[in-house]
Structures are given as structure tokens and as C-alpha cells.
Design a protein around this motif. Structure first.
Motif, PDB file in Angstrom:
ATOM      1  N   ASN A 324      24.092 -49.018  45.676  1.00 17.98           N
ATOM      2  CA  ASN A 324      23.356 -47.906  46.282  1.00 17.98           C
ATOM      3  C   ASN A 324      24.247 -47.081  47.213  1.00 17.98           C
ATOM      4  OD1 ASN A 324      21.167 -48.775  44.883  1.00 17.98           O
ATOM      5  ND2 ASN A 324      19.840 -49.094  46.653  1.00 17.98           N
ATOM      6  N   LEU A 325      25.248 -47.711  47.799  1.00 22.62           N
ATOM      7  CA  LEU A 325      26.205 -46.970  48.614  1.00 22.62           C
ATOM      8  C   LEU A 325      26.951 -45.956  47.754  1.00 22.62           C
ATOM      9  CD1 LEU A 325      27.857 -46.324  51.118  1.00 22.62           C
ATOM     10  CD2 LEU A 325      29.303 -48.309  50.602  1.00 22.62           C
ATOM     11  N   LYS A 326      27.318 -46.364  46.562  1.00 23.57           N
ATOM     12  CA  LYS A 326      28.020 -45.457  45.641  1.00 23.57           C
ATOM     13  C   LYS A 326      27.150 -44.244  45.322  1.00 23.57           C
ATOM     14  CE  LYS A 326      30.413 -45.329  41.178  1.00 23.57           C
ATOM     15  NZ  LYS A 326      30.735 -46.076  39.933  1.00 23.57           N
ATOM     16  N   ILE A 327      25.845 -44.473  45.147  1.00 27.46           N
ATOM     17  CA  ILE A 327      24.914 -43.378  44.860  1.00 27.46           C
ATOM     18  C   ILE A 327      24.868 -42.410  46.039  1.00 27.46           C
ATOM     19  CG2 ILE A 327      22.478 -42.800  44.473  1.00 27.46           C
ATOM     20  CD1 ILE A 327      22.242 -45.504  42.963  1.00 27.46           C
ATOM     21  N   LEU A 328      24.794 -42.943  47.254  1.00 27.30           N
ATOM     22  CA  LEU A 328      24.747 -42.083  48.442  1.00 27.30           C
ATOM     23  C   LEU A 328      26.019 -41.264  48.598  1.00 27.30           C
ATOM     24  CD1 LEU A 328      23.130 -44.481  51.095  1.00 27.30           C
ATOM     25  CD2 LEU A 328      22.037 -42.574  49.915  1.00 27.30           C
ATOM     26  N   LEU A 329      27.148 -41.855  48.259  1.00 30.18           N
ATOM     27  CA  LEU A 329      28.418 -41.125  48.317  1.00 30.18           C
ATOM     28  C   LEU A 329      28.441 -40.001  47.285  1.00 30.18           C
ATOM     29  CD1 LEU A 329      30.817 -44.154  48.799  1.00 30.18           C
ATOM     30  CD2 LEU A 329      30.624 -42.208  50.380  1.00 30.18           C
ATOM     31  N   GLU A 330      27.964 -40.298  46.082  1.00 31.75           N
ATOM     32  CA  GLU A 330      27.932 -39.294  45.008  1.00 31.75           C
ATOM     33  C   GLU A 330      26.981 -38.147  45.341  1.00 31.75           C
ATOM     34  OE1 GLU A 330      26.868 -41.659  41.657  1.00 31.75           O
ATOM     35  OE2 GLU A 330      28.933 -42.337  41.257  1.00 31.75           O
ATOM     36  N   GLU A 331      25.878 -38.463  46.033  1.00 35.76           N
ATOM     37  CA  GLU A 331      24.888 -37.439  46.399  1.00 35.76           C
ATOM     38  C   GLU A 331      25.260 -36.717  47.695  1.00 35.76           C
ATOM     39  OE1 GLU A 331      21.112 -39.378  46.553  1.00 35.76           O
ATOM     40  OE2 GLU A 331      20.908 -39.474  44.362  1.00 35.76           O
ATOM     41  N   ASN A 332      26.410 -37.093  48.279  1.00 33.55           N
ATOM     42  CA  ASN A 332      26.920 -36.459  49.498  1.00 33.55           C
ATOM     43  C   ASN A 332      25.987 -36.663  50.695  1.00 33.55           C
ATOM     44  OD1 ASN A 332      29.112 -35.101  50.644  1.00 33.55           O
ATOM     45  ND2 ASN A 332      28.036 -33.130  50.584  1.00 33.55           N
ATOM     46  N   LYS A 333      25.243 -37.771  50.682  1.00 35.23           N
ATOM     47  CA  LYS A 333      24.374 -38.104  51.827  1.00 35.23           C
ATOM     48  C   LYS A 333      25.189 -38.797  52.921  1.00 35.23           C
ATOM     49  CE  LYS A 333      20.439 -36.766  49.962  1.00 35.23           C
ATOM     50  NZ  LYS A 333      19.525 -37.746  49.355  1.00 35.23           N
ATOM     51  N   VAL A 334      26.271 -39.462  52.504  1.00 36.35           N
ATOM     52  CA  VAL A 334      27.174 -40.116  53.449  1.00 36.35           C
ATOM     53  C   VAL A 334      28.601 -39.746  53.065  1.00 36.35           C
ATOM     54  CG1 VAL A 334      25.614 -42.059  53.887  1.00 36.35           C
ATOM     55  CG2 VAL A 334      27.342 -42.237  52.072  1.00 36.35           C
ATOM     56  N   GLU A 335      29.528 -39.991  53.969  1.00 36.78           N
ATOM     57  CA  GLU A 335      30.934 -39.748  53.661  1.00 36.78           C
ATOM     58  C   GLU A 335      31.783 -40.916  54.118  1.00 36.78           C
ATOM     59  OE1 GLU A 335      32.603 -36.430  55.729  1.00 36.78           O
ATOM     60  OE2 GLU A 335      31.545 -36.866  57.601  1.00 36.78           O
ATOM     61  N   LYS A 336      32.892 -41.121  53.438  1.00 38.40           N
ATOM     62  CA  LYS A 336      33.796 -42.218  53.778  1.00 38.40           C
ATOM     63  C   LYS A 336      35.047 -41.659  54.429  1.00 38.40           C
ATOM     64  CE  LYS A 336      36.062 -46.305  51.839  1.00 38.40           C
ATOM     65  NZ  LYS A 336      36.343 -47.089  50.621  1.00 38.40           N
ATOM     66  N   ARG A 337      35.331 -42.172  55.630  1.00 38.12           N
ATOM     67  CA  ARG A 337      36.573 -41.812  56.308  1.00 38.12           C
ATOM     68  C   ARG A 337      37.281 -43.112  56.672  1.00 38.12           C
ATOM     69  NH1 ARG A 337      33.071 -38.246  59.254  1.00 38.12           N
ATOM     70  NH2 ARG A 337      33.527 -39.287  61.246  1.00 38.12           N
ATOM     71  N   GLY A 338      38.422 -43.335  56.035  1.00 36.61           N
ATOM     72  CA  GLY A 338      39.100 -44.608  56.215  1.00 36.61           C
ATOM     73  C   GLY A 338      38.266 -45.709  55.589  1.00 36.61           C
ATOM     74  N   ASN A 339      37.974 -46.735  56.380  1.00 36.50           N
ATOM     75  CA  ASN A 339      37.163 -47.855  55.890  1.00 36.50           C
ATOM     76  C   ASN A 339      35.729 -47.807  56.405  1.00 36.50           C
ATOM     77  OD1 ASN A 339      39.335 -49.116  54.453  1.00 36.50           O
ATOM     78  ND2 ASN A 339      40.137 -49.848  56.416  1.00 36.50           N
ATOM     79  N   THR A 340      35.310 -46.630  56.884  1.00 38.04           N
ATOM     80  CA  THR A 340      33.999 -46.505  57.511  1.00 38.04           C
ATOM     81  C   THR A 340      33.158 -45.441  56.829  1.00 38.04           C
ATOM     82  OG1 THR A 340      34.981 -47.160  59.634  1.00 38.04           O
ATOM     83  CG2 THR A 340      32.803 -46.156  59.718  1.00 38.04           C
ATOM     84  N   ILE A 341      31.864 -45.723  56.708  1.00 40.32           N
ATOM     85  CA  ILE A 341      30.896 -44.801  56.111  1.00 40.32           C
ATOM     86  C   ILE A 341      30.080 -44.145  57.223  1.00 40.32           C
ATOM     87  CG2 ILE A 341      28.992 -44.551  54.475  1.00 40.32           C
ATOM     88  CD1 ILE A 341      31.561 -45.514  53.165  1.00 40.32           C
ATOM     89  N   TYR A 342      29.945 -42.821  57.145  1.00 38.02           N
ATOM     90  CA  TYR A 342      29.191 -42.071  58.146  1.00 38.02           C
ATOM     91  C   TYR A 342      28.063 -41.279  57.490  1.00 38.02           C
ATOM     92  CZ  TYR A 342      33.359 -42.954  60.987  1.00 38.02           C
ATOM     93  OH  TYR A 342      34.403 -43.551  61.651  1.00 38.02           O
ATOM     94  N   ALA A 343      26.920 -41.193  58.157  1.00 38.20           N
ATOM     95  CA  ALA A 343      25.819 -40.344  57.684  1.00 38.20           C
ATOM     96  C   ALA A 343      26.199 -38.884  57.868  1.00 38.20           C
ATOM     97  CB  ALA A 343      24.544 -40.668  58.452  1.00 38.20           C
ATOM     98  N   LYS A 344      25.886 -38.059  56.875  1.00 35.39           N
ATOM     99  CA  LYS A 344      26.138 -36.617  57.005  1.00 35.39           C
ATOM    100  C   LYS A 344      25.081 -35.966  57.903  1.00 35.39           C
ATOM    101  CE  LYS A 344      28.849 -34.547  54.876  1.00 35.39           C
ATOM    102  NZ  LYS A 344      29.145 -34.214  53.483  1.00 35.39           N
ATOM    103  N   ASP A 345      23.905 -36.628  57.977  1.00 35.02           N
ATOM    104  CA  ASP A 345      22.795 -36.110  58.775  1.00 35.02           C
ATOM    105  C   ASP A 345      22.154 -37.294  59.491  1.00 35.02           C
ATOM    106  OD1 ASP A 345      20.451 -35.087  59.817  1.00 35.02           O
ATOM    107  OD2 ASP A 345      19.879 -33.981  58.009  1.00 35.02           O
ATOM    108  N   TYR A 346      22.346 -37.373  60.814  1.00 36.06           N
ATOM    109  CA  TYR A 346      21.804 -38.501  61.574  1.00 36.06           C
ATOM    110  C   TYR A 346      20.281 -38.594  61.490  1.00 36.06           C
ATOM    111  CZ  TYR A 346      26.449 -38.601  63.803  1.00 36.06           C
ATOM    112  OH  TYR A 346      27.798 -38.664  64.062  1.00 36.06           O
ATOM    113  N   PHE A 347      19.618 -37.460  61.278  1.00 37.31           N
ATOM    114  CA  PHE A 347      18.159 -37.474  61.197  1.00 37.31           C
ATOM    115  C   PHE A 347      17.650 -38.196  59.947  1.00 37.31           C
ATOM    116  CE2 PHE A 347      18.976 -33.595  63.795  1.00 37.31           C
ATOM    117  CZ  PHE A 347      18.330 -34.012  64.946  1.00 37.31           C
ATOM    118  N   LEU A 348      18.516 -38.436  58.995  1.00 38.05           N
ATOM    119  CA  LEU A 348      18.134 -39.148  57.765  1.00 38.05           C
ATOM    120  C   LEU A 348      18.517 -40.620  57.818  1.00 38.05           C
ATOM    121  CD1 LEU A 348      19.186 -36.548  55.022  1.00 38.05           C
ATOM    122  CD2 LEU A 348      16.927 -36.888  56.055  1.00 38.05           C
TER     123      LEU A 348
END
Length: 358
Positions: A324-348
């Protein structure tokens, strides 16, 4: 051991309708025994946990400035050896009961940051929220804070009431941005169990909020135009991020002292007595607090929840559901910087966590 410290002051001059925190009114006779119990609780925990230093201190409530500054002195005398020079030491305060002497005393004790519970600049909204201060005492409070020489100041606002039109919020954000602050917290009003709003006519209360969608993105956009940048779902920095709050979101160990205060050390959560009289008696007898050992599932859920609602993010290896993480990355809901995943929108953040827990 190094931990963040929270000191809970449960006394208030009045109880706001939305407040579900462990606070009380008309209990002035308990202030002295409570502060003595708080001090004893602190001394006991420092010894029992072999505390070496406190990374930050936060005095919350309740309303810390309804307690005479004299009662804080023995507490800070105890804390002094455990506070490195650059330690962030915060207190909350309300505008209506703030005095210059109290501020100067607390600054002398070491306070270097203050969070002012403004909540609104408009009389009707303050009345709806059942706040007892008037809008005209807000600039007076800031004048006192400046005279006391406290430089790091945060302002609290509440939105999501029937009065929160875009026009009103624009005016409130403009007024807030003109205050001498480097941090702002904007909280969506929620009707929480235990609050008077919840306990009164629940169905009627909930009906008042129908048709008032979240203004979170609107607020975020306007605050950015004033130089305040979101680093957590409700918190905005103008050059200063709360070190104490960041330690919570990073899941670093914290110690809660006071009635109803919560601690989390070595993935074990402990809870102090909520009732003031019971808390005072418990401290006299040095009784053990109720404890809960967090499971791996609890830890992962908390890590996801705190990480995605803030700039902390979540390490990739701490996310179990990689599909499911892969799906979120593909849908641009989260982004990966280094070894960490960040939400693109904190409200979500809540929906992201639910998806990853599916």
C-alpha cells in the motif's frame, strides 16, 4: 536518561465549552497541596528513572498563570541541575489573567517560550467558545510579554465554529500575524467527549457545525503569505519550531507530572491519577502509576500517525504494508526523501494511516 518533561496545571478561572482536558474550576483550596504534590511527584520520578537531563520543559493546563509564581520556584530549583543552557522551557498562559510580575518571575526561573491562548480576536466567537477574555486584552497581554522580555511566543487560534467565514478568518490571521510571535497553532474545533459542548445537548450541538467544512487549507495558504510555514497539521513556524512538540512527534521519551499526566518511556506508557484529591493522596503515598506496555502494533500505529501529520515523517523500514505504501507513492500522496516517507498533505494523515493499516 534524557527526557522531555510536561508539568500539568489543572486549575482554571472558568471551563470553556469545548475543553475536554483535565482541568477544574472552584478548587482554589487545592492549589497549595497540589503544587506540593506535583513537586514531590517530580522528585520521585527523577530518582526512580535516574533522569540525567530534561531535553525540554512544557507547563500546560488548565491555566498555568492562575498559579502564583511563588509556587513554581521550588520546582525550578529542583529542575535547574537537569537543564542544559539551551533547554526550551515553555509555559501556556491566558490573556485575561496575565500579569507583568508573573511573567518576570517565570522568566527569572528559566521560561524562554510562551504559548498564549488567544483562540479568537472576535467577541462573538469568543463568547461562543465560552472564553472569558475580551478581544481588547490580547494586545495588552502581548505588551506585557514583550516588557518581560520573553522572545519566543506562540499564539493559539481555533477555527471551525459557525462564525468562521473566510472573511472572519482572513481578518483573524491578519491580526495574528501582526503580533510579536514566531509561531502559531491553529486548531480545528472538535466536540470531544467530556467537554461541556458534548455533554450538553449533543445532537443540537453537532447540528450547529453542519455545513462548516474544514478551513485548514485556507488557513495554511494565508499563513504562508505572512511567512508562517506548516510543520505539523496544526502548527506553523515563522523561524521557530517547538522542540518539545517535535520530541513527541519523533516518539522520544517523555515524562508527565501532574494529575492525569501521561508518560511514555521505553515503550511503556504510564498514567497519573486524574482526580486532584486522589492525585495528591497518591503522591503522598508514592503509589505506582497505572502502566501499559505498547505492543509492536501500537508502536507502528503511533509512529505512522505522528510522522505523517508532521515534518518528522516515517522511516520506510517502519512501514509494514509496503504494497500500500507503493500505491501511495505512485498516487503522489506521499513522497520519499532518503529513507523517510513524508505526507504531501498533513491534513490527509489519518486517511494515509488507515490505508497503510488496511
Amino acid at each position: 536518561m534524557k527526557v522531555a518533561l510536561y508539568l500539568h496545571i489543572p486549575f482554571c478561572d472558568s471551563k470553556c465549552g469545548y475543553c475536554a482536558f483535565n482541568s477544574t474550576t472552584h478548587q482554589n483550596h487545592l492549589k497549595i497541596p497540589y503544587m506540593e504534590a506535583l513537586h514531590k511527584h517530580l522528585l520521585h520520578q527523577i530518582q526512580a528513572l535516574q533522569i540525567s537531563k530534561f531535553s525540554s520543559v512544557y507547563i500546560g493546563g488548565g491555566t498555568p498563570n492562575v498559579i502564583n509564581s511563588n509556587f513554581y520556584k521550588p520546582i525550578f530549583d529542583t529542575l535547574q541541575p537537569y537543564l542544559p543552557k539551551d533547554t526550551e522551557i515553555n509555559t501556556e498562559a491566558n490573556p485575561n489573567s496575565l500579569t507583568l510580575q508573573w511573567l518576570r518571575d517565570l522568566k527569572d526561573f528559566g521560561i524562554n517560550r510562551l504559548s498564549l491562548g488567544v483562540q479568537s480576536f472576535f467577541t462573538k466567537k469568543l463568547q461562543f467558545l465560552e472564553r472569558i477574555h475580551q478581544s481588547d486584552c490580547i494586545p495588552k497581554a502581548f505588551d506585557l510579554i514583550q516588557k518581560a522580555g520573553i522572545e519566543n511566543v506562540s499564539l493559539d487560534l481555533i477555527y471551525g465554529t459557525p462564525f468562521c467565514t473566510k472573511e472572519i478568518l482572513e481578518l483573524e490571521l491578519a491580526q495574528a500575524s501582526q503580533m510579536p510571535i514566531n509561531h502559531l497553532s491553529a486548531y480545528q474545533l472538535s466536540i470531544d467527549e467530556g467537554s461541556r459542548f458534548f455533554l450538553q445537548n449533543k445532537q443540537e450541538r453537532e447540528g450547529e457545525f453542519e455545513g462548516f467544512p474544514s478551513m485548514g487549507h485556507f488557513i495554511k495558504s494565508h499563513l504562508e503569505s505572512y511567512g508562517f510555514y506548516q510543520y505539523e497539521v496544526s502548527n506553523y513556524s515563522k523561524g521557530y519550531r517547538s522542540k518539545h512538540n517535535l520530541s513527541y512527534w519523533e516518539r522520544k521519551p517523555y515524562l508527565g507530572i501532574g494529575a492525569g499526566a501521561v508518560s511514555c518511556i521505553n515503550n511503556t506508557r504510564s498514567y497519573a491519577q486524574k482526580d486532584l484529591k486522589a492525585y495528591i493522596q497518591t503522591c503522598k503515598e508514592n503509589k505506582e502509576e497505572k502502566r501499559e506496555i505498547l505492543s509492536p502494533q501500537d508502536i507502528e500505529l503511533e509512529t505512522l500517525f505522528l510522522g505523517f501529520r508532521s515534518c518528522v515523517g516515517v522511516e520506510t523500514k517502519k512501514i509494514t504494508n509496503q504494497t500500500n505504501l507503493k500505491i501511495l507513492l505512485e498516487e503522489n500522496k506521499v513522497e520519499k526523501r532518503g529513507n523517510t516517507i513524508y505526507a504531501k498533505d498533513y491534513f490527509l494523515s489519518d486517511s494515509l494511516v488507515l490505508f497503510l493499516q488496511d
